[in-house]
Design an enzyme around this catalytic site. Structure first.
Site, PDB file in Angstrom:
ATOM      1  N   ALA A   8       1.079  -0.922  -0.497  1.00 46.24           N
ATOM      2  CA  ALA A   8       0.031   0.192   0.188  1.00 46.24           C
ATOM      3  C   ALA A   8       1.339   1.399  -0.008  1.00 46.24           C
ATOM      4  O   ALA A   8       1.888   1.170   0.450  1.00 46.24           O
ATOM      5  CB  ALA A   8      -1.106  -0.432   1.438  1.00 46.24           C
ATOM      6  N   CYS A   9       0.868   2.393  -1.158  1.00 45.62           N
ATOM      7  CA  CYS A   9       1.567   3.657  -0.991  1.00 45.62           C
ATOM      8  C   CYS A   9       0.449   5.135  -0.588  1.00 45.62           C
ATOM      9  O   CYS A   9      -0.900   4.330  -0.499  1.00 45.62           O
ATOM     10  CB  CYS A   9       2.078   3.848  -2.180  1.00 45.62           C
ATOM     11  SG  CYS A   9       1.159   3.798  -3.705  1.00 45.62           S
ATOM     12  N   PRO A  10       0.570   5.796  -0.851  1.00 47.45           N
ATOM     13  CA  PRO A  10      -0.009   6.739  -0.322  1.00 47.45           C
ATOM     14  C   PRO A  10      -1.076   6.991  -1.980  1.00 47.45           C
ATOM     15  O   PRO A  10      -2.018   7.032  -1.236  1.00 47.45           O
ATOM     16  CB  PRO A  10       0.983   8.165  -0.657  1.00 47.45           C
ATOM     17  CG  PRO A  10       2.140   7.830   0.390  1.00 47.45           C
ATOM     18  CD  PRO A  10       1.893   5.685  -0.456  1.00 47.45           C
TER      19      PRO A  10
END
Length: 481
Positions: A8-10
């Site tokens: 999960a990334c921003p």
């Protein structure tokens, strides 16, 4: 081994899926089974109960809060950011196997998740970064939708669209001005959620769902008193801290059911509301006003230096915290509505487009310097760069960071300076080349992007050639006898 992973990334776009692919490939190469749950912008398919029950360990490669992390409290857990999963997936898989094989008594306590708070690592700095990036990740869709609608409203109706009457008072489907006003007003409402959403999801990352209401309300107060993004950020951190503090108090079992639904949101909202309205809100509003005034008066050499700085930041980690700090700063300037704010937004987007475009061009002009996989990534990087998705350069930076990252930073800095120098402005917070009609001085803007791309490409090629040359010079020479 049967391993699980969450990425999960921003933004939930590039990093998330690139990390997932790298982990799956590394696990397969090592002879293990790997199932990845990507918590990205396209939604997620959660692990089944059977997959969780059969798993030996899990890798959490995330720069934001992992949703429903309590599912894995019984598993040995390896925590890292998504960039490390992209560049060092094989090492993470080895660490997960080692953790799974270790006796339970030897597994460090900090590797297991706790239901009360989202843990991003042993240090407070890592936790803080994760909380802030979670807030930013939920803000970005509002930025894209609201900002682009506002920009379209300006494109159709001109700058006077801000003075249009409310569409509820009268809407003429045959009048272009009415459509412009409609788009602008929808976008303005969406844009108005930015600060509350930032505060709400920072608080959520810290203390889960009971903190969402205090965070949202604190963010809404920050917007109401003109405390800006800084106010929303502080409100979110305050709301999360207050709810975490309330969770430390023991309560009778009979009250346990109503605490997260009634008591925590009620008391948290009361404390945060009082603090934002009376104590810390007014000073934050004064700081935001000072920042706005500084942006409004920005000109000359100061503007060029700021263009170089945001350019360096956009290329430094290509979607990471430094990149997002520059982008958030640009959003604050855009929200101020000042001419300087529009200049900064244009410089930030141009500098963010340059890295993928430069790597795409480099794979074309000097194919032999890149592997077949890198050349494939280069073909995709054309579209990613044109769309203002800086993460398109990450595969190249991960493979050769010492040569690629400085080269990209230099080109982005040049782009930022030239964009400022040409006076290019931008009212849309995203869109890349596709919002070119909404850019002030589009010709100068394109020149800035092209020059920065050429600078980065030239540096990348030169540095990669310098690495290859010693091998050629020291090669043994056949001598006829």
């Amino acid at each position: 081994m049967k391993l699980l992973a969450i990425t999960a990334c921003p933004t939930g776009i590039a990093h998330t899926y690139m990390a997932a692919e790298a982990l799956e490939q590394a696990a397969a190469d090592a002879g293990h089974e790997m199932v990845v749950e990507t918590q990205g912008s396209a939604g997620t398919t959660p692990f089944t109960d059977a997959q969780i029950a059969e798993a030996d360990a899990i890798i959490l490669a995330a720069d934001v809060a992992v949703r429903d992390e309590e599912r894995f409290a019984h598993l040995p857990t390896i925590r890292t950011g998504v960039k490390k999963a992209i560049s060092g997936a094989d090492l993470l898989v080895a660490q997960a196997v080692e953790a799974a094989e270790a006796p339970k008594a030897d597994v460090p306590a900090q590797r297991t998740a706790t239901p009360a708070t989202k843990d991003f690592g042993p240090g407070f700095g890592s936790q803080l970064r994760g909380w802030l990036m979670t807030g930013v990740s939920y803000v970005i869709p509002f930025v894209a939708a609201g900002g682009l609608l506002i920009a379209l409203g300006f494109a159709l109706g001109g700058y006077q669209v801000t003075d249009s009457p409310a569409v509820t008072e009268g809407f003429d489907p045959l009048a272009l001005a009415s459509w412009a006003a409609l788009l602008f007003q929808i976008g303005a409402l969406a844009f108005g959620f930015l600060i509350p959403v930032l505060g709400g999801f920072i608080a959520y990352a810290m203390a889960d769902r009971p903190a969402i209401v205090p965070g949202f309300v604190g963010g809404a107060i920050a917007a109401e008193i003109d405390a800006g993004f800084l106010g929303g950020l502080i409100a979110g951190l305050l709301a999360g801290a207050v709810v975490l503090g309330l969770k430390r108090f023991s309560v009778p079992k009979a009250m346990a059911g109503i605490m997260p639904v009634v008591v925590y949101p009620l008391l948290g909202t009361l404390v945060v509301g009082i603090a934002m309205f009376v104590v810390i809100g007014p000073p934050l509003a004064a700081v935001n006003t000072g920042l706005t005034n500084w942006l409004t008066g920005l000109s000359g050499a100061n503007a060029l230096l700021l263009g170089a700085l945001v350019g360096l930041m956009m290329a430094f980690d290509m979607g990471g915290p430094v990149n997002k700090a520059a982008y958030t700063f640009a959003l604050a300037g855009l929200e101020s509505g000042s001419e300087a704010g529009l200049l900064i937004m244009a410089a930030v987007m141009a500098a963010g487009m340059t890295p993928p475009l430069a790597m795409a061009l480099a794979t074309v002009v000097r194919k032999k310097l890149f592997s077949e996989v890198e050349r494939e990534n280069g073909r995709a990087a054309w579209l990613l760069g044109a769309s203002f998705i800086t993460e398109g350069a990450i595969p190249f930076a991960a493979a050769d960071p010492l040569r690629v990252i400085p080269s990209l930073m230099a080109g982005s800095a040049v782009t930022g300076v030239l964009s400022m120098a040409f006076g290019s402005t931008l009212r849309a917070p995203h869109g890349g080349i596709f919002v070119l009609p909404l850019i002030g001085n589009p010709f100068g803007y394109l020149i800035a992007i092209v020059v920065g791309t050429l600078v980065s490409t030239a540096l990348v090629v030169a540095l990669k050639n310098s690495r290859r040359r010693p091998a050629t010079e020291t090669a043994p020479v056949a001598v006829a006898v």
